[in-house]
Write a protein that holds these residues in place. Structure first.
Motif, PDB file in Angstrom:
ATOM      1  N   HIS A  38      -2.120  -1.063   5.231  1.00 49.37           N
ATOM      2  CA  HIS A  38      -0.729  -1.490   5.449  1.00 49.37           C
ATOM      3  C   HIS A  38       0.204  -0.298   5.535  1.00 49.37           C
ATOM      4  CE1 HIS A  38      -2.519  -4.375   2.354  1.00 49.37           C
ATOM      5  NE2 HIS A  38      -2.567  -5.041   3.490  1.00 49.37           N
ATOM      6  N   HIS A  40       3.589   0.709   3.825  1.00 53.99           N
ATOM      7  CA  HIS A  40       4.402   0.352   2.671  1.00 53.99           C
ATOM      8  C   HIS A  40       5.803   0.951   2.836  1.00 53.99           C
ATOM      9  CE1 HIS A  40       1.332  -1.375  -0.260  1.00 53.99           C
ATOM     10  NE2 HIS A  40       0.662  -1.166   0.859  1.00 53.99           N
ATOM     11  N   GLU A  41       6.722   0.414   2.050  1.00 48.03           N
ATOM     12  CA  GLU A  41       8.146   0.615   2.297  1.00 48.03           C
ATOM     13  C   GLU A  41       8.626   2.054   2.188  1.00 48.03           C
ATOM     14  OE1 GLU A  41      12.122  -1.838   0.891  1.00 48.03           O
ATOM     15  OE2 GLU A  41      10.324  -1.925  -0.326  1.00 48.03           O
ATOM     16  N   GLY A  55       6.283  -1.973  -1.945  1.00 49.09           N
ATOM     17  CA  GLY A  55       5.513  -3.079  -1.366  1.00 49.09           C
ATOM     18  C   GLY A  55       5.337  -2.907   0.124  1.00 49.09           C
ATOM     19  N   HIS A  56       4.732  -3.902   0.747  1.00 46.79           N
ATOM     20  CA  HIS A  56       4.551  -3.874   2.202  1.00 46.79           C
ATOM     21  C   HIS A  56       5.907  -3.768   2.885  1.00 46.79           C
ATOM     22  CE1 HIS A  56       0.473  -6.195   1.931  1.00 46.79           C
ATOM     23  NE2 HIS A  56       0.517  -5.102   1.184  1.00 46.79           N
ATOM     24  N   TYR A  57       5.977  -2.987   3.946  1.00 41.42           N
ATOM     25  CA  TYR A  57       7.229  -2.850   4.675  1.00 41.42           C
ATOM     26  C   TYR A  57       7.563  -4.197   5.308  1.00 41.42           C
ATOM     27  CZ  TYR A  57      10.630  -1.218   8.113  1.00 41.42           C
ATOM     28  OH  TYR A  57      11.743  -1.054   8.887  1.00 41.42           O
ATOM     29  N   ARG A 108       7.848   6.311   6.096  1.00 36.79           N
ATOM     30  CA  ARG A 108       7.283   5.341   5.153  1.00 36.79           C
ATOM     31  C   ARG A 108       5.859   5.798   4.825  1.00 36.79           C
ATOM     32  NH1 ARG A 108      11.293   1.708   4.962  1.00 36.79           N
ATOM     33  NH2 ARG A 108      12.613   1.644   6.810  1.00 36.79           N
ATOM     34  N   THR A 124       0.612  -9.732  -0.970  1.00 38.35           N
ATOM     35  CA  THR A 124      -0.125  -8.496  -0.686  1.00 38.35           C
ATOM     36  C   THR A 124      -1.491  -8.707  -0.051  1.00 38.35           C
ATOM     37  OG1 THR A 124      -1.188  -8.512  -2.846  1.00 38.35           O
ATOM     38  CG2 THR A 124       0.939  -7.380  -2.684  1.00 38.35           C
ATOM     39  N   ARG A 130      -4.732   0.868  -4.849  1.00 41.46           N
ATOM     40  CA  ARG A 130      -4.411   1.738  -3.717  1.00 41.46           C
ATOM     41  C   ARG A 130      -5.293   2.987  -3.805  1.00 41.46           C
ATOM     42  NH1 ARG A 130       2.182   0.691  -3.517  1.00 41.46           N
ATOM     43  NH2 ARG A 130       1.955  -1.554  -3.791  1.00 41.46           N
ATOM     44  N   CYS A 133      -3.004   7.257   0.002  1.00 42.71           N
ATOM     45  CA  CYS A 133      -1.602   7.087   0.388  1.00 42.71           C
ATOM     46  C   CYS A 133      -1.198   8.275   1.229  1.00 42.71           C
ATOM     47  CB  CYS A 133      -0.746   7.004  -0.873  1.00 42.71           C
ATOM     48  SG  CYS A 133       1.024   6.740  -0.595  1.00 42.71           S
TER      49      CYS A 133
END
Ligand code: CU
Ligand code: ZN
Length: 141
Positions: A38, A40-41, A55-57, A108, A124, A130, A133
């Motif tokens: 994903h 993420h924000e 969290g997820h964008y 992001r 999610t 995770r 990253c």
């Protein structure tokens, strides 16, 4: 880059193509199988477990889903599939994410998870910890 205690590492390239943004990823150090993948924000991977990426964008308040769903988080890229050597590959043209405003992903984070995104569970996909990253930056042409 791997989060603390993990080995996931690799590169994800985003490039503008006709019909959307092409995402090409090669991530090593995974267990064979599917791993949630994903955007993420926040572009912040400083927390040992990657939670600083948020969290997820999801700029439009949509439900979590898969990349082909009509209603989804902008950041929902589904799963990356790792082979028997633990090398995950992903190559998809996505029509939702954008490199520039208003759905900009630059700045992001992209996250790969320990488990599979079931594309259904909120918010999610139940993809677990995770493993890696990375902050999305701007590359040389
Ligand atoms: Cu995620
Ligand atoms: Zn999501």
């Amino acid at each position: 880059h791997p989060t603390e205690g993990n080995k996931a590492h690799g590169v994800v390239h985003f490039s503008k193509v006709e019909g959307g943004v092409r995402i090409v990823a090669k991530i090593r150090g995974l267990k064979p199988g599917k791993h949630g993948f994903h955007i993420h924000e926040y572009g912040d991977c400083s927390a040992p477990d990657g939670t600083s990426a948020g969290g997820h964008y999801n700029p439009f308040g949509m439900p979590h889903a898969g990349p082909k769903a009509e209603k989804r988080h902008v950041g929902d890229l589904g799963n990356i599939l790792a082979d028997a050597e633990g090398i995950g590959s992903y190559d998809l043209v996505d029509r939702v994410i954008q490199l520039r405003c208003p759905q900009a992903i630059v700045g992001r984070a992209v996250i790969v998870h320990a488990g599979e995104d079931d594309l259904v569970s909120q918010p999610t996909g139940n993809a677990g910890a995770r493993l890696g990253c990375g902050v999305i930056g701007i590359d040389k042409e």
